[in-house]
Write an enzyme that holds these catalytic residues in place. Structure first.
Site, PDB file in Angstrom:
ATOM      1  N   ARG A  42      37.580  49.806  35.725  1.00  0.00           N
ATOM      2  CA  ARG A  42      37.822  48.818  36.742  1.00  0.00           C
ATOM      3  C   ARG A  42      38.962  48.595  37.354  1.00  0.00           C
ATOM      4  NH1 ARG A  42      33.129  44.197  36.976  1.00  0.00           N
ATOM      5  NH2 ARG A  42      34.299  43.554  35.509  1.00  0.00           N
ATOM      6  N   ASP A  43      39.883  49.099  36.789  1.00  0.00           N
ATOM      7  CA  ASP A  43      41.176  48.687  37.179  1.00  0.00           C
ATOM      8  C   ASP A  43      42.388  49.772  37.114  1.00  0.00           C
ATOM      9  OD1 ASP A  43      43.273  46.899  38.235  1.00  0.00           O
ATOM     10  OD2 ASP A  43      43.689  46.107  36.405  1.00  0.00           O
TER      11      ASP A  43
END
Length: 300
Positions: A42-43
């Site tokens: 997610r990053d």
């Protein structure tokens, strides 16, 4: 101009292929019972893709990674990560799966080959508007010599709907491998990637960044810290070079990598401490290859 600084495509593709395969390993990771954890980074962004001088590619900073089995879940509707690399469904606060990481990898590849961030705008609101409307220039509009096949891969990875993207990071990596084999004769090997970095930065910098401080130097900064001593122990007798009186504690990323081998929880390292008698020294910083590998970070 921008074109003179482009990195050879085989080098860029090796970095992205290895990063994608590393992410696939995380995405398919299981617990001791063989149950999938459904980890999502997610990053993913260029600043979290690192390359060593030995040509190893690492995906780091799983700081906001989500696993379905976590006891404490991130609430739906809470947006975390860098907007400029974020998948649309993540920016909308929806539940995400590994295809959100595929999108971010696609954005990272886009930036690596064009040196332009597709959703870069004057403020966060404008970034979100562009992201949620799928507004960005096609890579070949920014770099005419970019092969059509590579643009197709980027656009598929960056598809607005998750179901239109590569189903897995492994599929994304496989597509890049096939393209590289047909167009460039294969992506660069790990040794070739390491050689590229060495040639770019020079042997003097390689030596500076890869030398290992002695145990005495490491423990001088924090002689009473058992955690630090445990981290420093593997370096005992490993080298004779030192970095002088100012010694920074290893980064939280380093601690996270170390503890993951022991199946321990990640540890957040405190700020570096400086020996009072030491003159101020320039703190260690991440070396960006912006304009070299489109912003990929370098660790050695």
């Amino acid at each position: 101009g921008r074109r003179r600084q482009y990195v050879p495509l085989p080098v860029v593709m090796r970095v992205l292929i290895d990063a994608a395969r590393g992410l696939h390993f995380a995405h398919t990771f299981t617990n001791e019972q063989g149950q999938p954890l459904h980890v999502v980074h997610r990053d993913v962004s260029p600043s979290n893709l690192y390359v060593t001088y030995q040509g190893q590619v690492k995906v780091l900073d799983f700081g906001i990674a989500k696993a379905e089995s976590r006891l404490v879940q991130t609430r739906t509707g809470v947006v975390k990560g860098k907007y400029i690399y974020m998948a649309p469904e993540q920016a909308q606060g929806k539940e995400v799966d590994h295809r959100a990481d595929v999108f971010s990898l696609g954005v990272s590849l886009y930036e690596a080959v064009t040196h332009v961030r597709p959703f870069s705008r004057e403020n966060d609101l404008a970034v979100l508007n562009a992201l949620l409307q799928g507004e960005f220039e096609k890579p070949r509009a920014l770099r005419a010599d970019l092969p059509q096949g590579l643009e197709d891969i980027i656009l598929k990875a960056m598809a607005f709907k998750p179901e239109d993207r590569y189903a897995t990071s492994e599929e994304f990596a496989d597509a890049l491998e096939r393209f590289a084999a047909e167009f460039q004769g294969g992506a660069a090997s790990a040794p070739a990637l390491g050689t590229f970095l060495r040639n770019h930065f020079g042997e003097e910098r390689v030596t500076e960044k890869t030398r290992i401080p002695t145990l005495a130097t490491l423990t001088a900064a924090r002689p009473t810290d058992p955690e630090f001593a445990a981290i420093a122990q593997p370096f005992a007798g490993a080298g004779t070079n030192t970095y002088g009186q100012q010694v920074a504690r290893p980064s939280s990323t380093g601690v996270r990598a170390l503890t993951s081998q022991n199946k321990a929880a990640p540890v957040q390292a405190p700020e570096p401490e400086v020996v009072p008698s030491a003159p101020p020294a320039k703190p260690a910083s991440r070396r960006w290859l912006l304009g070299v590998v489109g912003g990929l970070g370098l660790v050695a």
